[in-house]
Design an enzyme around this catalytic site. Structure first.
Site, PDB file in Angstrom:
ATOM      1  N   SER A  83      55.534 -22.071  58.046  1.00  0.00           N
ATOM      2  CA  SER A  83      56.483 -23.337  57.850  1.00  0.00           C
ATOM      3  C   SER A  83      57.736 -22.853  57.178  1.00  0.00           C
ATOM      4  CB  SER A  83      55.549 -24.450  57.305  1.00  0.00           C
ATOM      5  OG  SER A  83      56.170 -25.784  57.314  1.00  0.00           O
ATOM      6  N   ASP A 173      52.657 -28.275  68.243  1.00  0.00           N
ATOM      7  CA  ASP A 173      53.402 -28.653  67.068  1.00  0.00           C
ATOM      8  C   ASP A 173      54.324 -29.622  67.083  1.00  0.00           C
ATOM      9  OD1 ASP A 173      54.752 -28.339  64.479  1.00  0.00           O
ATOM     10  OD2 ASP A 173      54.458 -26.175  64.466  1.00  0.00           O
ATOM     11  N   HIS A 202      50.857 -28.192  63.768  1.00  0.00           N
ATOM     12  CA  HIS A 202      51.238 -27.506  62.636  1.00  0.00           C
ATOM     13  C   HIS A 202      50.022 -27.593  61.453  1.00  0.00           C
ATOM     14  CE1 HIS A 202      54.906 -26.444  60.753  1.00  0.00           C
ATOM     15  NE2 HIS A 202      54.610 -26.798  59.457  1.00  0.00           N
TER      16      HIS A 202
END
Length: 229
Positions: A83, A173, A202
């Site tokens: 991330s 995601d 995610h």
């Protein structure tokens, strides 16, 4: 990361300034820690005032400090994160050629204009839309803002990376959109590999991923029980 230290590797983790950790953002206003608004912080003032510009410079300085330590082999430095950490791992390699290998899992901070086109469906990029909604509802400053944010757009660092890059993306995601991650990968000019996980969003990617990352970074050959090639 204990697996790496047990194997004899040194691990350094940077506490990003002003992000709810122990490091504040210097003497800049607002003082203390913030959770949102970091992408656009300083964007109205220009590239030199961007929050992430300073974070990226922190990265470069950290690499130089680590490389200077007598117990460190500076020809074997690697960067790894997910991330925001994935974004910073890539930026680290783009800014400092000492980084020879990079692993980035669903990296953040890429292709801001494409994010605007997709729409406000991700909390991670919500601040972009709030800027326009409450400060520039007619988007009169959009081009200037996008030009400024281009200085911290991870895809614009990709062509500078000389070392090997491994990326992992989950196609579900909805935080860091897959197409914004592809924008990074497509601009990489060195050796690269991109693994796609169609069922993942995610989220934690623990099945096989940790072992693969360990193999990439350490040159080991941990086998995968259910996959044969």
């Amino acid at each position: 990361m204990l697996a790496y230290t047990v194997a004899g590797y040194g691990v350094v983790s940077m506490d990003v300034r002003g992000q709810s950790g122990y490091s504040t953002d210097g003497d800049r206003s607002p003082l203390g820690n913030t959770v949102k608004g970091q992408i656009i912080r300083g964007a109205v003032e220009g590239p030199d005032e961007l929050f992430y510009k300073d974070v990226y410079l922190d990265l470069y300085q950290l690499i130089e400090i680590v490389a200077s330590l007598p117990q460190v082999d500076d020809s074997k430095l690697a960067s790894y994160g997910a991330s925001q950490g994935g974004a910073l791992a890539l930026v680290a390699a783009g800014l400092n050629p000492r980084i020879q290998r990079t692993v980035a899992i669903y990296p953040f901070l890429s292709d801001f204009r494409r994010v605007l086109e997709i729409g406000n469906t991700s909390e991670a990029y919500d601040e972009l839309f709030r800027y326009f909604k409450f400060h520039d509802p007619f988007h009169e400053t959009e081009d200037r803002l996008m030009q400024t944010l281009a200085y911290i757009d991870v895809k614009n660092f990709a062509h500078r990376i000389k070392g090997q890059v491994h990326m992992i993306t989950g196609l579900d995601d909805d935080v860091c959109y897959p197409e914004t991650q592809f924008a990074i990968y497509n601009r990489l000019e060195g050796p690269k590999e991109h693994l796609i996980m169609p069922e993942y969003a995610h989220e934690a990617m623990n099945v096989q991923v940790n072992d693969r990352v360990y193999n990439w970074l350490c040159g080991s050959k941990i086998p995968f029980r259910y996959v044969e090639k």
